[in-house]
Each structure stands twice: as structure tokens, then as C-alpha cells.
Design a protein around this motif. Structure first.
Motif, PDB file in Angstrom:
ATOM      1  N   TYR A 199       5.045   0.974  -4.820  1.00  0.00           N
ATOM      2  CA  TYR A 199       3.792   1.677  -4.517  1.00  0.00           C
ATOM      3  C   TYR A 199       2.936   1.836  -5.768  1.00  0.00           C
ATOM      4  O   TYR A 199       1.701   1.764  -5.712  1.00  0.00           O
ATOM      5  N   HIS A 200       3.598   2.011  -6.911  1.00  0.00           N
ATOM      6  CA  HIS A 200       2.895   2.214  -8.166  1.00  0.00           C
ATOM      7  C   HIS A 200       2.727   0.923  -8.969  1.00  0.00           C
ATOM      8  O   HIS A 200       2.419   0.957 -10.161  1.00  0.00           O
ATOM      9  N   ASP A 240      10.895   1.433  -3.507  1.00  0.00           N
ATOM     10  CA  ASP A 240       9.661   1.646  -2.759  1.00  0.00           C
ATOM     11  C   ASP A 240       8.651   2.437  -3.586  1.00  0.00           C
ATOM     12  O   ASP A 240       7.460   2.134  -3.574  1.00  0.00           O
ATOM     13  N   ALA A 241       9.139   3.434  -4.298  1.00  0.00           N
ATOM     14  CA  ALA A 241       8.243   4.236  -5.140  1.00  0.00           C
ATOM     15  C   ALA A 241       7.663   3.391  -6.254  1.00  0.00           C
ATOM     16  O   ALA A 241       6.451   3.469  -6.552  1.00  0.00           O
ATOM     17  N   PHE A 277       9.467   8.558  -0.299  1.00  0.00           N
ATOM     18  CA  PHE A 277       9.701   7.128  -0.424  1.00  0.00           C
ATOM     19  C   PHE A 277      11.125   6.852   0.049  1.00  0.00           C
ATOM     20  O   PHE A 277      12.031   7.665  -0.158  1.00  0.00           O
ATOM     21  N   ARG A 336      -3.158   8.825  -1.700  1.00  0.00           N
ATOM     22  CA  ARG A 336      -2.535   8.075  -0.600  1.00  0.00           C
ATOM     23  C   ARG A 336      -1.006   8.053  -0.697  1.00  0.00           C
ATOM     24  O   ARG A 336      -0.326   7.382   0.070  1.00  0.00           O
ATOM     25  N   GLN A 337      -0.469   8.823  -1.612  1.00  0.00           N
ATOM     26  CA  GLN A 337       0.981   8.915  -1.786  1.00  0.00           C
ATOM     27  C   GLN A 337       1.636   9.511  -0.537  1.00  0.00           C
ATOM     28  O   GLN A 337       1.189  10.535  -0.022  1.00  0.00           O
ATOM     29  N   PRO A 338       2.706   8.893  -0.032  1.00  0.00           N
ATOM     30  CA  PRO A 338       3.412   9.485   1.114  1.00  0.00           C
ATOM     31  C   PRO A 338       4.233  10.699   0.692  1.00  0.00           C
ATOM     32  O   PRO A 338       4.476  10.914  -0.500  1.00  0.00           O
ATOM     33  N   GLN A 380       7.010  -4.373  -9.286  1.00  0.00           N
ATOM     34  CA  GLN A 380       7.785  -5.187  -8.364  1.00  0.00           C
ATOM     35  C   GLN A 380       8.984  -5.811  -9.078  1.00  0.00           C
ATOM     36  O   GLN A 380       8.904  -6.164 -10.250  1.00  0.00           O
ATOM     37  N   ARG A 397      -1.550  15.772  -4.359  1.00  0.00           N
ATOM     38  CA  ARG A 397      -1.808  14.705  -3.402  1.00  0.00           C
ATOM     39  C   ARG A 397      -2.855  15.143  -2.384  1.00  0.00           C
ATOM     40  O   ARG A 397      -3.812  14.421  -2.086  1.00  0.00           O
ATOM     41  N   ARG A 408      -4.417   6.399  -5.882  1.00  0.00           N
ATOM     42  CA  ARG A 408      -2.967   6.320  -6.061  1.00  0.00           C
ATOM     43  C   ARG A 408      -2.277   7.628  -5.691  1.00  0.00           C
ATOM     44  O   ARG A 408      -1.254   7.634  -5.004  1.00  0.00           O
TER      45      ARG A 408
END
Length: 284
Positions: A160-161, A156-157, A151, A146-148, A164, A196, A143
Motif C-alpha cells: 500500500y505504501h 499488504d501494508a 492490513f 485512504r488507509q484501511p 513491493q 486517517r 496516502r
């Protein structure tokens, strides 16, 4: 209640500024809290308020997290994090306090209690022990690793976690808004990308940073009152590890309460109740 009003401040420590929130009013021995790698002091507000019924309670952001600044030198050594705890204690005017840490914060507070024993009146470990469950450790590495960098949105953040279709006024959304900072490029997490990159390297090489081998000896030698709390649904702290800790040091009080690894978020009331009982039983 007026005595539970939150105040906040920063204190200089090394090459960073450490942010902390404070609740309660002077009374019994104060409590200082350090969060884990996926959290900030914001996640402790509910539990801190409950514990602060008869004492002061502070929750700090580790260097590189939340409202604390990031280390330009990428100095995230355990020694520096322990020094940050002392800096906050000094800023608050607390000669001694109950040192409580969640997850990685449990490691920080264990080290501080060992290296600065005169500042520690008790130690409380929240879903932390030196032995990390492999599944949970892998999940954290995936988790975080692979965090960008950014976001596109709060949504989106959260997606990712694993969150939804979160309502705009939900508690979960407010929490994630607190963990994100808007920039011209998008939303960045309030956690230094050093973490990260550390996990990303571990995923790429297949070699994780070893857990320091001095942590179990620290737990064996600790003599101050100690509470070890395990979450019943934890993926980081296995039941047999709690038994190992209690056998290692008979002074430990070990308890399990309902919730996932995110105990301060899942069950702040239950967590505050076991912490309060422990402090009452030890007359702190």
C-alpha cells in the motif's frame, strides 16, 4: 559502544503515555527529536545514534503514534503536543535542550520553542516550513486518508505504501514491522485513525485544514540558534521556501542535503553531519 546503548521509557502527559528512546550519555546540550506524521521514533534511531557521540539524544513518539498511547479524547491540539515535549524534557531531567522536529514534528517543536522559550536552547527544522508544497501535501492526504482500518499482512501494508517484493530480512521490512501492530482483525498501523479520518474528510469535502497562520510569525521572531534543513528531493519543502525562511529571519542557518522528505531514513549520516556541525558552530 556502551554509551550509545538505547534505553526507553514512558511518561504521562495529559490523557496519554508518551514513549521515548534515549541514546548517548550526559555531555553537551541534549537533543530531543519529534518525528512527522508518517513516521515514529524508530525512524530516527540511526541518526540519533550518530548525533549522540558527545551528548544525550532522545526521540519521542507523538501522542497517537508508535509506542505512545492514543488520546481517548482525540486531543491532538498543537498545545497538547507541545506539552508532551515538555513532559519528556521533565522526565529526562533536561532543563533545556535542542528541539529538533521532522515534517509535522517541526511544527510541534517550533511551537514548543516559542511557547516554552526557557526550555529551548536551539531549534532544528528537518524538511519543514509553514508553506507546504501542494504536490506533497496532496500525496500525504491521499496516502493517509485512504488507509484501511487493517492490513491483512505486513506485505499488504508495505505494498500500500509503495514497497513491493521486499525481502524478509530487509531494513524496509523491519521498519514496517515496527510501525504495525498485529490484532485479531489484522495489522493496524501505530497511528491513531483520527489522522486517517481527518485526511479522509479533507479528500471528501475538498477542504484541507488550513496551516495555522501563526507559524511564519513564530519563525520570524525566534531568536535562538536555528537550523533549517531541506532535502534536495523533497516533495513537501520547495527550494524557494527555504530562501523565504532565510530572508524572513537572518539568524537562520539554511542547508540542503541529498535525500527525499524521509531524510532520517534516506540519509541519516548526512543529516547527523549537518546537525553536528551546526551544534559545533553554535557551541552547543
Amino acid at each position: 559502544m556502551s554509551e550509545l546503548k538505547e534505553t526507553s521509557d514512558h511518561v504521562a502527559s495529559g490523557d496519554v503515555e508518551i514513549f521515548y528512546r534515549k541514546f548517548g550519555r550526559p555531555g553537551r546540550m541534549p537533543v530531543l527529536i519529534v518525528h512527522g506524521l508518517s513516521y515514529t521514533s524508530y525512524d530516527w534511531i540511526d541518526a540519533a545514534r550518530l548525533i549522540a557521540c558527545d551528548r544525550e539524544v532522545a526521540a519521542m513518539d507523538m501522542r497517537g503514534f508508535g509506542e505512545s498511547t492514543w488520546s481517548v479524547q482525540h486531543d491532538y491540539k498543537l498545545e497538547s503536543q507541545s506539552a508532551d515535549v515538555v513532559a519528556v524534557l521533565d522526565a529526562l531531567g533536561w532543563s533545556r535542550a535542542v528541539l529538533m522536529g521532522h515534517s509535522f514534528g517541526g511544527r510541534v517543536m517550533l511551537a514548543c520553542a516559542t511557547w516554552q522559550p526557557e526550555r529551548a536552547g536551539a531549534y532544528i527544522s528537518v524538511d519543514f516550513a509553514p508553506d507546504l508544497a501542494p504536490a506533497g501535501r496532496r500525496h500525504v492526504a491521499e496516502r493517509i486518508g485512504r488507509q484501511p482500518d487493517f492490513f491483512k499482512s505486513v506485505e499488504d501494508a508495505m505494498a500500500y505504501h509503495g514497497h513491493q517484493d521486499v525481502p524478509l530480512e530487509s531494513r524496509i521490512r523491519r521498519r514496517w514491522e515496527s510501525f504495525l501492530r498485529k490484532t485479531e482483525h489484522g495489522y493496524v498501523m501505530k497511528r491513531d485513525l483520527h489522522y486517517r479520518d481527518m485526511f479522509r474528510k479533507a479528500l471528501e469535502t475538498g477542504k484541507s485544514a488550513p496551516v495555522p497562520d501563526f507559524l511564519w510569525p513564530m519563525m520570524a521572531k525566534i531568536t535562538i540558534p536555528t537550523l533549517v534543513v531541506r532535502a534536495t528531493e523533497s516533495d513537501m519543502f520547495e527550494p524557494q521556501t527555504l530562501e523565504k525562511a532565510k530572508k524572513l529571519n537572518p539568524r537562520f542557518v539554511g542547508v540542503e542535503i541529498a535525500g527525499s522528505h524521509n531524510l532520517p531514513g534516506d540519509n541519516p549520516t548526512g543529516l547527523a553531519q549537518v546537525v553536528t556541525k551546526f551544534l559545533d558552530d553554535t557551541s552547543l
